[in-house]
Write an enzyme that holds these catalytic residues in place. Structure first.
Site, PDB file in Angstrom:
ATOM      1  N   HIS A  28       0.816  -1.217   0.000  1.00 51.22           N
ATOM      2  CA  HIS A  28       0.000   0.000   0.000  1.00 51.22           C
ATOM      3  C   HIS A  28       0.851   1.269   0.000  1.00 51.22           C
ATOM      4  CE1 HIS A  28       0.175  -0.664   4.543  1.00 51.22           C
ATOM      5  NE2 HIS A  28       0.658   0.543   4.399  1.00 51.22           N
ATOM      6  N   ASP A  74       0.302  -7.687   1.314  1.00 52.53           N
ATOM      7  CA  ASP A  74       0.621  -6.282   1.531  1.00 52.53           C
ATOM      8  C   ASP A  74       2.128  -6.056   1.591  1.00 52.53           C
ATOM      9  OD1 ASP A  74       0.179  -3.590   1.820  1.00 52.53           O
ATOM     10  OD2 ASP A  74      -0.085  -3.677   3.990  1.00 52.53           O
ATOM     11  N   SER A 117       4.584   2.711   7.859  1.00 50.69           N
ATOM     12  CA  SER A 117       4.291   1.559   7.009  1.00 50.69           C
ATOM     13  C   SER A 117       5.499   1.144   6.190  1.00 50.69           C
ATOM     14  CB  SER A 117       3.149   1.890   6.040  1.00 50.69           C
ATOM     15  OG  SER A 117       1.922   1.511   6.561  1.00 50.69           O
TER      16      SER A 117
END
Length: 458
Positions: free
Chosen positions: A170, A202, A280
């Site tokens: 992402h 992911d 992230s």
């Protein structure tokens, strides 16, 4: 222990029992809202608030790159049934001393550094400062450009000396021309090419044109236990080179991240280390200087995105899962995931999860070959009780094709253990039987052969 030099201070007044917790991904620039089935009633997922467009001024040394506040990549996540646990430890970085530029330039398959090459001794005198000094040069900031503008920012870390970087899918999704801007710890910027990515896990691998880099080692996430110290490194809210500490709060949290079109199933490590938008893709490390998780999602209080932020509930993708996926992406540009080959009944509310009565088993698939039948109820995997379909899915996704799992199956009044050999999702056809177990109705919504990445120390 209280005398552990890494033990972070505890704020016993930070939370209030009345405030329900919501979980939020650190990923997407969109503000999706999803439900948390097993959290407190009324809880919802929201992405953290987007940081101000203009950077705040911070005093700094002229030799350092200015800290910048950017929009963080954010994606909504759903922590399916928060009924698991995860492993982690406290950590530092691993020095690279075996694989020089010659391995890459010669055309041979370069490998990541072997475990045991840490620049930090795992002793009582190890400090957070020494850990940070060692790991920071290998952690990068990643800018996702869309339409010529910075649409979001995340983190990543070097996994091979010849320029391979691991991050979240992402973080890089939707970027212009499948390229991103990679900012090194010293401020040097590179154009990064997206080698491959998978929404199923992911995860994504980015390649920059550089050699002689210092990679971090992917450790053994299965060796972690609740209470182990951990350190998170990344660029939260655009503040590069940020280090936070905490512990492993739980293991095997079944977390689904993304949206109904691209859902990642994560057998997540839960940590109370402060993780915010922009973390992230950054590493979560253990005390031996190994990456044991890739930071991916957070929980936040409140019912609006403006209240998003770290409340001591962060989630990381286990390194063992990341290792297999990274190896496969580097080798082929794509990644597969293991499957059992069943369709689950999303309307079933009893103990365990039920294989659909009609077309519940893919013909010729692993479950079919092992003797599982439509209507069977799966109550455990490898001895671990299963109460929701997402628990079964993430437990399977945490494995690899060709691995065996033992499913406890109830058929009528009898119960038995059935060993099933998993295969890659590309090897199973469900035909008209419906959606496979990885897309069970209630969700609505390769293992490498070695050589590419080192095995962690025993």
């Amino acid at each position: 222990m209280n005398d552990n030099p890494f033990a972070p201070p505890r704020d016993l007044t930070a939370s209030t029992p009345e405030a329900p917790a919501t979980t939020t991904d650190l990923s997407r620039p969109t503000h999706d809202t999803v439900e948390l089935p097993s959290a407190a009633p009324g809880a919802s997922f929201f992405p953290p608030a987007v940081p101000p467009a203009e950077p705040a001024a911070f005093p700094q040394s002229p030799a350092t790159r200015p800290a910048r506040l950017r929009r963080s990549t954010v994606a909504a996540i759903v922590a399916g049934s928060l009924v698991l646990g995860a492993g982690a430890g406290f950590g530092g970085a691993w020095a690279y001393d075996e694989f020089g530029p010659s391995s890459a330039s010669s055309g041979a398959a370069a490998t990541l550094p072997q475990s045991g090459n840490s620049t930090i001794s795992s002793t009582d005198s190890t400090t957070v400062a020494s850990v940070a000094a060692s790991v920071l040069p290998s952690v990068v900031s990643i800018e996702n450009l869309q339409g010529g503008q910075v649409a979001g920012e995340g983190s990543g870390f070097i996994i091979r000396e010849d320029g391979y970087i691991l991050t979240n899918n992402h973080v890089v999704s939707g970027s212009d021309g499948d390229t991103v801007t990679v900012v090194m710890s010293d401020g040097t910027e590179y154009e990064g090419e997206i080698v491959g990515a998978t929404a199923d896990y992911d995860l994504a691998v980015v390649k920059i044109d550089a050699t002689g880099l210092t990679p971090l080692v992917l450790g053994d996430s299965d060796a972690m236990v609740v209470g182990d110290d951990v350190i998170a490194v990344g660029s939260p809210l655009g503040l590069e080179a940020t280090v936070t500490t905490g512990i492993v709060s739980a293991l095997h949290r079944p977390v689904t991240a993304g949206d109904t079109e691209s859902t990642a199933f994560i057998d997540a490590i839960q940590t109370d280390a402060a993780i915010n938008p922009g973390n992230s893709g950054g590493p979560l490390l253990n005390a031996r200087g190994e990456v044991i998780g890739i930071n991916s999602a957070i929980a936040s209080l409140g019912s609006s995105a403006s209240q998003s932020g770290s409340v001591g509930l962060g989630f990381a993708i286990p390194s063992n899962q990341a290792r297999r996926t990274a190896e496969e992406i580097i080798a082929t540009g794509t990644a597969t995931y293991p499957v059992v080959g069943v369709v689950l009944d999303g309307t079933y509310t009893g103990e365990g999860v039920k294989v659909a009565d009609e077309g519940g088993v893919a013909s010729g698939g692993p479950a079919d070959l092992a003797g599982i039948e439509s209507g069977d109820v799966i109550t455990a995997i490898d001895g671990r009780p299963i109460t929701r379909s997402d628990e079964l899915v993430v437990a399977i996704r945490a494995k690899a094709p060709d691995e065996d799992v033992v499913l406890t199956v109830r058929r009528g009044e009898s119960e038995q253990d059935i060993t099933v050999t998993l295969v890659a999702n590309t090897e199973v056809s469900y035909g008209d039987s419906g959606e496979p177990e990885e897309s069970a109705p209630e969700q609505s919504g390769p293992d490498g052969d070695g050589g590419m990445l080192p095995d962690p120390s025993e």
